[in-house]
Design a protein around this motif. Structure first.
Motif, mmCIF file in Angstrom:
data_model
loop_
_atom_site.group_PDB
_atom_site.id
_atom_site.type_symbol
_atom_site.label_atom_id
_atom_site.label_comp_id
_atom_site.label_asym_id
_atom_site.label_seq_id
_atom_site.Cartn_x
_atom_site.Cartn_y
_atom_site.Cartn_z
ATOM 1 N N GLY A 1 -93.143 -15.421 73.009
ATOM 2 C CA GLY A 1 -92.715 -14.077 73.221
ATOM 3 C C GLY A 1 -93.048 -13.041 72.057
ATOM 4 O O GLY A 1 -92.790 -11.981 72.197
ATOM 5 N N PHE A 2 -93.969 -13.633 71.249
ATOM 6 C CA PHE A 2 -94.317 -12.640 70.007
ATOM 7 C C PHE A 2 -95.488 -11.721 70.532
ATOM 8 O O PHE A 2 -96.286 -12.239 71.288
ATOM 9 C CB PHE A 2 -94.612 -13.272 68.889
ATOM 10 N N THR A 3 -95.677 -10.606 69.825
ATOM 11 C CA THR A 3 -96.830 -9.814 70.061
ATOM 12 C C THR A 3 -97.563 -9.474 68.635
ATOM 13 O O THR A 3 -96.872 -9.465 67.830
ATOM 14 C CB THR A 3 -96.201 -8.331 70.636
ATOM 15 N N LEU A 4 -98.781 -9.579 68.856
ATOM 16 C CA LEU A 4 -99.932 -9.354 67.861
ATOM 17 C C LEU A 4 -99.643 -7.817 67.405
ATOM 18 O O LEU A 4 -99.994 -6.988 68.027
ATOM 19 C CB LEU A 4 -100.969 -9.805 68.156
ATOM 20 N N GLU A 5 -99.287 -7.676 65.858
ATOM 21 C CA GLU A 5 -99.043 -6.298 65.714
ATOM 22 C C GLU A 5 -100.551 -5.811 64.670
ATOM 23 O O GLU A 5 -100.536 -4.752 64.627
ATOM 24 C CB GLU A 5 -97.725 -6.154 64.709
ATOM 25 N N GLY A 6 -101.162 -6.858 64.139
ATOM 26 C CA GLY A 6 -102.125 -6.417 63.427
ATOM 27 C C GLY A 6 -102.580 -7.714 62.423
ATOM 28 O O GLY A 6 -102.164 -8.579 62.264
ATOM 29 N N THR A 7 -103.590 -7.118 61.525
ATOM 30 C CA THR A 7 -104.084 -8.044 60.609
ATOM 31 C C THR A 7 -103.796 -7.538 59.280
ATOM 32 O O THR A 7 -103.901 -6.570 58.771
ATOM 33 C CB THR A 7 -105.723 -8.033 60.875
ATOM 34 N N GLN B 1 -102.581 -14.375 51.940
ATOM 35 C CA GLN B 1 -102.243 -15.714 51.538
ATOM 36 C C GLN B 1 -103.178 -16.303 50.806
ATOM 37 O O GLN B 1 -104.456 -16.482 51.013
ATOM 38 C CB GLN B 1 -102.015 -16.570 52.943
ATOM 39 N N PHE B 2 -102.828 -16.881 49.730
ATOM 40 C CA PHE B 2 -103.592 -17.743 48.745
ATOM 41 C C PHE B 2 -103.723 -19.216 48.978
ATOM 42 O O PHE B 2 -102.606 -19.633 48.964
ATOM 43 C CB PHE B 2 -103.337 -17.452 47.426
ATOM 44 N N ARG B 3 -104.717 -19.666 49.740
ATOM 45 C CA ARG B 3 -104.883 -21.218 49.984
ATOM 46 C C ARG B 3 -106.288 -21.691 49.576
ATOM 47 O O ARG B 3 -107.218 -20.970 49.971
ATOM 48 C CB ARG B 3 -104.528 -21.148 51.432
ATOM 49 N N GLU B 4 -106.458 -22.966 49.077
ATOM 50 C CA GLU B 4 -107.568 -23.501 48.952
ATOM 51 C C GLU B 4 -108.790 -22.772 48.253
ATOM 52 O O GLU B 4 -109.618 -22.350 48.404
ATOM 53 C CB GLU B 4 -108.324 -23.732 50.245
ATOM 54 N N GLY B 5 -108.064 -22.035 47.212
ATOM 55 C CA GLY B 5 -108.795 -21.415 46.169
ATOM 56 C C GLY B 5 -109.338 -19.734 46.465
ATOM 57 O O GLY B 5 -109.893 -19.210 45.799
ATOM 58 N N ARG B 6 -108.964 -19.424 47.734
ATOM 59 C CA ARG B 6 -109.220 -18.058 47.790
ATOM 60 C C ARG B 6 -108.156 -17.369 48.794
ATOM 61 O O ARG B 6 -107.387 -18.095 49.361
ATOM 62 C CB ARG B 6 -110.526 -17.987 48.801
ATOM 63 N N TRP B 7 -108.291 -15.901 48.580
ATOM 64 C CA TRP B 7 -107.323 -15.261 49.331
ATOM 65 C C TRP B 7 -107.556 -15.456 50.971
ATOM 66 O O TRP B 7 -108.887 -15.346 51.263
ATOM 67 C CB TRP B 7 -107.070 -13.883 48.920
ATOM 68 N N ARG B 8 -106.808 -15.361 51.860
ATOM 69 C CA ARG B 8 -106.796 -15.479 53.377
ATOM 70 C C ARG B 8 -106.299 -14.235 53.893
ATOM 71 O O ARG B 8 -105.145 -13.835 53.676
ATOM 72 C CB ARG B 8 -106.294 -16.851 53.883
ATOM 73 N N THR B 9 -106.890 -14.158 55.296
ATOM 74 C CA THR B 9 -106.474 -12.949 56.096
ATOM 75 C C THR B 9 -105.401 -13.657 57.168
ATOM 76 O O THR B 9 -105.822 -14.710 57.386
ATOM 77 C CB THR B 9 -107.483 -12.225 56.683
ATOM 78 N N VAL B 10 -104.425 -12.687 57.292
ATOM 79 C CA VAL B 10 -103.351 -13.435 58.456
ATOM 80 C C VAL B 10 -103.192 -12.249 59.483
ATOM 81 O O VAL B 10 -103.355 -11.172 59.062
ATOM 82 C CB VAL B 10 -102.125 -13.851 57.803
ATOM 83 N N THR C 1 -99.514 -15.672 60.416
ATOM 84 C CA THR C 1 -100.416 -16.898 60.789
ATOM 85 C C THR C 1 -101.936 -16.681 60.164
ATOM 86 O O THR C 1 -102.474 -15.523 60.626
ATOM 87 C CB THR C 1 -100.350 -17.519 62.059
ATOM 88 N N ASP C 2 -102.446 -17.561 59.750
ATOM 89 C CA ASP C 2 -103.988 -17.285 59.416
ATOM 90 C C ASP C 2 -104.897 -17.022 60.578
ATOM 91 O O ASP C 2 -104.815 -17.333 61.741
ATOM 92 C CB ASP C 2 -104.523 -18.746 58.830
ATOM 93 N N VAL C 3 -105.943 -16.156 60.544
ATOM 94 C CA VAL C 3 -106.668 -15.761 61.530
ATOM 95 C C VAL C 3 -107.353 -16.887 62.128
ATOM 96 O O VAL C 3 -107.779 -16.854 63.217
ATOM 97 C CB VAL C 3 -107.592 -14.654 61.066
#
Length: 179
Positions: free
Chosen positions: A142-148, A153-162, A127-129
């Protein structure tokens, strides 16, 4: 008033309007999911061929008493060797059903379905940060955050961090209210 628990069910021909809306309207699938218009004719062909459920991917309707709230999806992810695979899941709720607490329970039901019907050990989701609502929904499921994962993800003309979240079979089983 408590929100009813959503039910997941296979897509029917009468539900294709939801997928068409999500293919044509940028906000219908969620601001963080829009990566351009999609080929609804291809979706209709895949529906006719296999009802949008294959050994490697699937789509189910999120149903609530008021109607169809959206869809949940999954696809197989392989880590180098086909035997090293897991499921990656996603959810697309229609705008009129967001903010009601449906995301966590719907995704929890999807995880239960996948662990009940397939031998995978792991289910993951990105999921997007900036998508705080989805981060909370995944944690409630029940999910655990593992990392960034930077620039994934390419969206709205730029690369996104998830953010990458996961749940393992034993963790989910231990927390599953059905057991």
């Amino acid at each position: 008033m408590e929100q009813p628990t959503p039910v997941l069910r296979p897509v029917t021909a009468a539900d294709l309007w939801v997928l068409e809306r999500q293919a044509d309207e940028p906000d219908a699938g969620g601001v963080f999911n829009w990566s351009g218009f999609r080929d609804i004719a291809g979706t209709r062909r895949r529906f006719e061929e296999h009802r949008l459920i294959t050994p490697d991917a699937g789509c189910l309707v999120v149903q609530v008493p008021e109607g169809v709230a959206g869809v949940v999806t999954w696809c197989r992810v392989s880590y180098g060797v086909p035997a090293w695979s897991c499921w990656n899941i996603g959810i697309q709720l229609l705008p009129e059903f967001r903010g009601r607490g449906l995301g966590g329970p719907a995704q929890q039901r999807l995880v239960a379905y996948l662990f009940d019907t397939t031998p995978v050990e792991r289910v993951e989701a990105y999921t997007d940060v900036e998508n705080v609502a989805e981060q909370r929904a995944l944690e409630r499921a029940g999910f655990t955050l593992e990392g960034t994962v930077r620039s994934a993800q390419f969206r709205e003309g730029r690369w996104r961090t998830v953010h990458l979240y996961s749940v393992l079979r034993d963790e989910f089983k231990a927390a599953d209210p059905r057991t």
